[in-house]
Design an enzyme around this catalytic site. Sequence first.
Site, PDB file in Angstrom:
ATOM      1  N   TYR A  37       0.833  -1.200   0.000  1.00 29.13           N
ATOM      2  CA  TYR A  37       0.000   0.000   0.000  1.00 29.13           C
ATOM      3  C   TYR A  37       0.870   1.255   0.000  1.00 29.13           C
ATOM      4  O   TYR A  37       0.647   2.183  -0.787  1.00 29.13           O
ATOM      5  CB  TYR A  37      -0.921  -0.020   1.225  1.00 29.13           C
ATOM      6  CG  TYR A  37      -1.824   1.184   1.333  1.00 29.13           C
ATOM      7  CD1 TYR A  37      -1.426   2.321   2.026  1.00 29.13           C
ATOM      8  CD2 TYR A  37      -3.077   1.186   0.725  1.00 29.13           C
ATOM      9  CE1 TYR A  37      -2.246   3.429   2.108  1.00 29.13           C
ATOM     10  CE2 TYR A  37      -3.907   2.293   0.798  1.00 29.13           C
ATOM     11  CZ  TYR A  37      -3.492   3.406   1.502  1.00 29.13           C
ATOM     12  OH  TYR A  37      -4.299   4.500   1.584  1.00 29.13           O
ATOM     13  N   ASP A  38       1.903   1.247   0.863  1.00 30.71           N
ATOM     14  CA  ASP A  38       2.821   2.392   0.915  1.00 30.71           C
ATOM     15  C   ASP A  38       3.440   2.669  -0.451  1.00 30.71           C
ATOM     16  O   ASP A  38       3.604   3.812  -0.849  1.00 30.71           O
ATOM     17  CB  ASP A  38       3.953   2.129   1.923  1.00 30.71           C
ATOM     18  CG  ASP A  38       3.476   2.325   3.360  1.00 30.71           C
ATOM     19  OD1 ASP A  38       2.416   2.944   3.541  1.00 30.71           O
ATOM     20  OD2 ASP A  38       4.164   1.846   4.283  1.00 30.71           O
ATOM     21  N   LEU A  84       1.702  11.557   9.766  1.00 32.42           N
ATOM     22  CA  LEU A  84       3.154  11.732   9.860  1.00 32.42           C
ATOM     23  C   LEU A  84       3.802  11.467   8.518  1.00 32.42           C
ATOM     24  O   LEU A  84       3.375  10.574   7.780  1.00 32.42           O
ATOM     25  CB  LEU A  84       3.724  10.731  10.869  1.00 32.42           C
ATOM     26  CG  LEU A  84       3.424  10.960  12.348  1.00 32.42           C
ATOM     27  CD1 LEU A  84       3.819   9.730  13.153  1.00 32.42           C
ATOM     28  CD2 LEU A  84       4.165  12.184  12.852  1.00 32.42           C
ATOM     29  N   GLU A 115      10.074   8.086  20.118  1.00 31.55           N
ATOM     30  CA  GLU A 115       9.097   7.173  20.730  1.00 31.55           C
ATOM     31  C   GLU A 115       8.741   6.053  19.760  1.00 31.55           C
ATOM     32  O   GLU A 115       8.949   6.176  18.560  1.00 31.55           O
ATOM     33  CB  GLU A 115       7.840   7.950  21.151  1.00 31.55           C
ATOM     34  CG  GLU A 115       7.351   8.947  20.121  1.00 31.55           C
ATOM     35  CD  GLU A 115       6.313   9.901  20.705  1.00 31.55           C
ATOM     36  OE1 GLU A 115       5.153   9.516  20.726  1.00 31.55           O
ATOM     37  OE2 GLU A 115       6.680  11.011  21.132  1.00 31.55           O
ATOM     38  N   LYS A 117       6.554   3.815  17.284  1.00 33.30           N
ATOM     39  CA  LYS A 117       5.353   4.053  16.485  1.00 33.30           C
ATOM     40  C   LYS A 117       4.448   2.844  16.671  1.00 33.30           C
ATOM     41  O   LYS A 117       4.707   1.760  16.158  1.00 33.30           O
ATOM     42  CB  LYS A 117       5.682   4.242  15.013  1.00 33.30           C
ATOM     43  CG  LYS A 117       4.454   4.618  14.197  1.00 33.30           C
ATOM     44  CD  LYS A 117       4.822   5.132  12.826  1.00 33.30           C
ATOM     45  CE  LYS A 117       3.623   5.783  12.143  1.00 33.30           C
ATOM     46  NZ  LYS A 117       2.482   4.893  11.953  1.00 33.30           N
ATOM     47  N   ASP A 119       1.361   0.307  16.529  1.00 37.35           N
ATOM     48  CA  ASP A 119       0.555  -0.141  15.403  1.00 37.35           C
ATOM     49  C   ASP A 119      -0.860  -0.450  15.872  1.00 37.35           C
ATOM     50  O   ASP A 119      -1.227  -1.590  16.113  1.00 37.35           O
ATOM     51  CB  ASP A 119       1.213  -1.384  14.779  1.00 37.35           C
ATOM     52  CG  ASP A 119       0.918  -1.474  13.304  1.00 37.35           C
ATOM     53  OD1 ASP A 119       0.265  -0.557  12.774  1.00 37.35           O
ATOM     54  OD2 ASP A 119       1.331  -2.469  12.693  1.00 37.35           O
ATOM     55  N   ARG A 138      -9.776   9.006  14.396  1.00 33.52           N
ATOM     56  CA  ARG A 138      -9.221  10.087  13.606  1.00 33.52           C
ATOM     57  C   ARG A 138     -10.074  10.381  12.365  1.00 33.52           C
ATOM     58  O   ARG A 138     -10.197  11.538  11.952  1.00 33.52           O
ATOM     59  CB  ARG A 138      -7.804   9.719  13.184  1.00 33.52           C
ATOM     60  CG  ARG A 138      -7.170  10.816  12.401  1.00 33.52           C
ATOM     61  CD  ARG A 138      -5.697  10.542  12.202  1.00 33.52           C
ATOM     62  NE  ARG A 138      -5.387  10.449  10.801  1.00 33.52           N
ATOM     63  CZ  ARG A 138      -4.388   9.748  10.299  1.00 33.52           C
ATOM     64  NH1 ARG A 138      -3.626   9.036  11.093  1.00 33.52           N
ATOM     65  NH2 ARG A 138      -4.152   9.740   9.022  1.00 33.52           N
ATOM     66  N   GLU A 175      -2.786   6.251  20.891  1.00 33.90           N
ATOM     67  CA  GLU A 175      -3.036   5.062  20.082  1.00 33.90           C
ATOM     68  C   GLU A 175      -3.715   3.981  20.934  1.00 33.90           C
ATOM     69  O   GLU A 175      -3.232   3.648  22.010  1.00 33.90           O
ATOM     70  CB  GLU A 175      -1.692   4.545  19.561  1.00 33.90           C
ATOM     71  CG  GLU A 175      -1.798   3.599  18.401  1.00 33.90           C
ATOM     72  CD  GLU A 175      -1.847   4.308  17.047  1.00 33.90           C
ATOM     73  OE1 GLU A 175      -2.073   5.544  17.006  1.00 33.90           O
ATOM     74  OE2 GLU A 175      -1.684   3.609  16.037  1.00 33.90           O
ATOM     75  N   TYR A 225      -1.754   4.170  24.703  1.00 32.31           N
ATOM     76  CA  TYR A 225      -0.684   5.085  25.089  1.00 32.31           C
ATOM     77  C   TYR A 225      -0.961   6.445  24.473  1.00 32.31           C
ATOM     78  O   TYR A 225      -1.284   6.523  23.287  1.00 32.31           O
ATOM     79  CB  TYR A 225       0.682   4.613  24.575  1.00 32.31           C
ATOM     80  CG  TYR A 225       1.319   3.521  25.402  1.00 32.31           C
ATOM     81  CD1 TYR A 225       1.250   3.525  26.792  1.00 32.31           C
ATOM     82  CD2 TYR A 225       2.019   2.491  24.779  1.00 32.31           C
ATOM     83  CE1 TYR A 225       1.849   2.523  27.534  1.00 32.31           C
ATOM     84  CE2 TYR A 225       2.624   1.480  25.516  1.00 32.31           C
ATOM     85  CZ  TYR A 225       2.529   1.508  26.892  1.00 32.31           C
ATOM     86  OH  TYR A 225       3.116   0.518  27.626  1.00 32.31           O
ATOM     87  N   LYS A 292      10.101  13.586  17.215  1.00 35.16           N
ATOM     88  CA  LYS A 292       9.416  14.876  17.235  1.00 35.16           C
ATOM     89  C   LYS A 292      10.392  15.910  17.785  1.00 35.16           C
ATOM     90  O   LYS A 292      11.051  15.631  18.806  1.00 35.16           O
ATOM     91  CB  LYS A 292       8.175  14.808  18.138  1.00 35.16           C
ATOM     92  CG  LYS A 292       7.112  13.858  17.597  1.00 35.16           C
ATOM     93  CD  LYS A 292       6.006  13.593  18.591  1.00 35.16           C
ATOM     94  CE  LYS A 292       5.065  12.524  18.038  1.00 35.16           C
ATOM     95  NZ  LYS A 292       4.194  11.953  19.067  1.00 35.16           N
ATOM     96  N   LYS A 316      10.284   4.139   9.564  1.00 40.50           N
ATOM     97  CA  LYS A 316       9.674   2.805   9.537  1.00 40.50           C
ATOM     98  C   LYS A 316      10.717   1.692   9.602  1.00 40.50           C
ATOM     99  O   LYS A 316      11.817   1.824   9.070  1.00 40.50           O
ATOM    100  CB  LYS A 316       8.860   2.634   8.239  1.00 40.50           C
ATOM    101  CG  LYS A 316       7.670   3.572   8.108  1.00 40.50           C
ATOM    102  CD  LYS A 316       6.600   3.198   9.114  1.00 40.50           C
ATOM    103  CE  LYS A 316       5.212   3.585   8.648  1.00 40.50           C
ATOM    104  NZ  LYS A 316       4.651   2.820   7.571  1.00 40.50           N
ATOM    105  N   CYS A 410       6.802 -41.015   0.772  1.00 46.23           N
ATOM    106  CA  CYS A 410       7.779 -40.152   1.442  1.00 46.23           C
ATOM    107  C   CYS A 410       8.863 -39.720   0.452  1.00 46.23           C
ATOM    108  O   CYS A 410       9.462 -40.568  -0.212  1.00 46.23           O
ATOM    109  CB  CYS A 410       8.405 -40.916   2.613  1.00 46.23           C
ATOM    110  SG  CYS A 410       9.789 -40.054   3.370  1.00 46.23           S
ATOM    111  N   CYS A 413      12.238 -41.620   1.675  1.00 45.05           N
ATOM    112  CA  CYS A 413      12.454 -43.073   1.645  1.00 45.05           C
ATOM    113  C   CYS A 413      11.431 -43.820   0.802  1.00 45.05           C
ATOM    114  O   CYS A 413      11.556 -45.022   0.619  1.00 45.05           O
ATOM    115  CB  CYS A 413      12.474 -43.628   3.071  1.00 45.05           C
ATOM    116  SG  CYS A 413      10.849 -43.750   3.822  1.00 45.05           S
ATOM    117  N   CYS A 428       5.407 -39.915   7.399  1.00 46.26           N
ATOM    118  CA  CYS A 428       6.024 -41.035   6.708  1.00 46.26           C
ATOM    119  C   CYS A 428       5.900 -42.249   7.622  1.00 46.26           C
ATOM    120  O   CYS A 428       6.174 -42.168   8.814  1.00 46.26           O
ATOM    121  CB  CYS A 428       7.489 -40.719   6.444  1.00 46.26           C
ATOM    122  SG  CYS A 428       8.451 -42.189   6.066  1.00 46.26           S
ATOM    123  N   CYS A 434      13.562 -44.757   7.117  1.00 40.10           N
ATOM    124  CA  CYS A 434      13.618 -43.423   6.525  1.00 40.10           C
ATOM    125  C   CYS A 434      14.841 -42.635   7.003  1.00 40.10           C
ATOM    126  O   CYS A 434      15.091 -42.516   8.195  1.00 40.10           O
ATOM    127  CB  CYS A 434      12.348 -42.657   6.884  1.00 40.10           C
ATOM    128  SG  CYS A 434      12.285 -41.030   6.149  1.00 40.10           S
TER     129      CYS A 434
END
Length: 673
Positions: A37-38, A84, A115, A117, A119, A138, A175, A225, A292, A316, A410, A413, A428, A434
């Site tokens: 996506y990025d 960000l 700090e 990041k 998720d 948000r 978050e 947090y 920051k 990242k 297998c 063997c 097996c 074997c």
Amino acid sequence: MDFAGVQRRLEHLRREIGRHDYQYYVLNEPLIPDAEYDRLLRELEGLEADYPELVTPDSPTQRVGGSPAEGFDEVNHAVPMLSLGNAFSDEELAEFDRRARDRTGSDQPLVYLAEPKLDGLAVSLRYEQGLLLRAATRGDGSRGEDVTRNVRTIAAIPLRLLGTGWPEVLEVRGEVFMPRRGFEAFNRQARERGEKPFANPRNAAAGSLRQLDPRITAQRPLAFYAYGLGEVSTADLPDTQSGRMAWIKGWGLPVSPELAVVTGVAGCLGYYRRMGERRDGLDYDIDGVVYKLDSIAQQEQLGFVSRAPRWALAHKFPAQEELTRLLAVEFQVGRTGALTPVARLEPVFVGGVTVSNATLHNMDEVERKDVRIGDTVIVRRAGDVIPEVVRSLPERRPADAQPILLPAHCPVCGSDIVRPEGEAAARCSGGLWCGAQRKEAIKHFASRRAMDIDGLGDKLVEQLVEQGLIQNPADLYTLTLEQLASLERMAERSASNLLAALDASKATTLERFLFALGIREVGEATARALARSFGDLEPLMAADESRLQQTPDVGPVVAAHVHAFFRQPHNREVIGQLRDADIRWKPLEVVSPAVSPLAGKTFVLTGTLSHPRDEIKDRLLALGAKVAGSVSKKTDYLVAGADAGSKLTKAGELDIPVLDEEGLNRLLEGLSP
Ligand code: IVH
């Protein structure tokens, strides 16, 4: 690319990003990993930077988040919730710092608050007069969803601020996330209930917070947090970011314990490396670190560009999930015979290394993940954990994709592969032959409760196999004094002791021998039951699955493993060699369960008996009887020793015949009690 080509590409990218936004923000069901996506977003940003005249107001670059889901009220953010800027390399960080120094005109290294990041998902908490009044997601940065009732269920978030003298209005941003331990427990329970588990902790947090029923949210292990401020009705605030975080913490809001004030690019990079190393040990997912500018005056000097501050940067970590193509699947045989499907992949850079193989665990997982050869798949490599295929993207499946089939034989063997119904692992069945199972099979064969070969420990077995002196358990009995004495750390005395121990082990019992063969699911108790039921090896080797199941405690799974084991020509060959080496036992007298008068009868034992209960129980089982723990209408006999209590009373009430020991012995001898 010509102009028309650029236009087409822009349209395509916007459509794709819009579609993935919807999947991610509205449905909480992303179709592609974040890294992919990025890349789409960065390609779009790059093209738009080159062709600013082609930027449209509806481009995903012109807004920050998704649209609110149905069912939640909208909330306006008086102070917008920002996003960000990202850096994916040390150079991008250095570039960010250089620009910040230019704009502040500082000739000193800049001081940053660093700090993790987190998720999860961003929320804004609004306190008025010290009380939690509203919580909002948000959303697009200026309008989010009212999730107050759900947020109130998160234990980490105070409903009332600590202390007194709070500002009239205090908006805290932070978050909401789901710690890994809680996530794993939650997914385990979901699977047990037959529900679909969440793909990762972030989806779990988002899905939990956006529940329309707050009682469901309350059961989810969410945490929080704080990392910033929104609207605050006082000018009397600390003048550094770190000071403000301490200030927020003072009001009773949780702040990450990992915050650190660092100086310059070198300080930032040191923090980035430290967190990178600690990443897998934390109890929550982080996808990078955030720097920051610590000085609020400097933050104000720098200001914003579109919706992101110029004074903050997300650095990242390498993505832990990536897309690639599944080229083939090979099956690896483990040391206990379990088959693991291993995906051969088009090499892809993920989790900091190039990955070209990944595990698919077992056939149940292959089916659950719906993976086929030729598919585009998501590969995950987190920390030192072996890379795994997470799932396929069926929407990108080519027409000629091939199903993954369990081999019949297998790959090491050639023995049959067995996968009894209901078992995840396929195995097996050529345990004695074997090559993959050699070391484990011989170690087990020699062990104390099996053939009890004194002085033949695990290390020595490994040495013998690695030197090519033995390949299967029968080879043990062909070892010579010279061969043994030639081994490292083996004195002639111990070599001849070992030969004597090997010789002594030849006189054994059928049940030990059966246990020593290492047949899957055949432990000591089952080996004993089989020995008693068949008396000798030949009838056991010839038995079909239904005959095997007449043995007490042998069900369909055990019967399938035993039957498959003895059907393998290689196993039979090794057994032949063992018998030729003069491994011997006394055949047992068997009472065929079908003709035994006790077959199918249920006994209960109680009181003090003159022989150990297990011994009596084994004799009964060998005659085809069953032994139960409590008296019921289905009980045929109660065997009562001295001081029998409630079971005896109950048998009286139910009119069940009671035997003393003498009566039992008569029965066991085939007489009437
Ligand atoms: S600060 C002033 N700090 O990342 C900028 N964001 O990409 C506002 N995030 O929406 C964000 N950890 O959900 C900030 N320590 C942290 C963060 C953090 C995670 C998330 C947050 C934000 C997104 C922006």
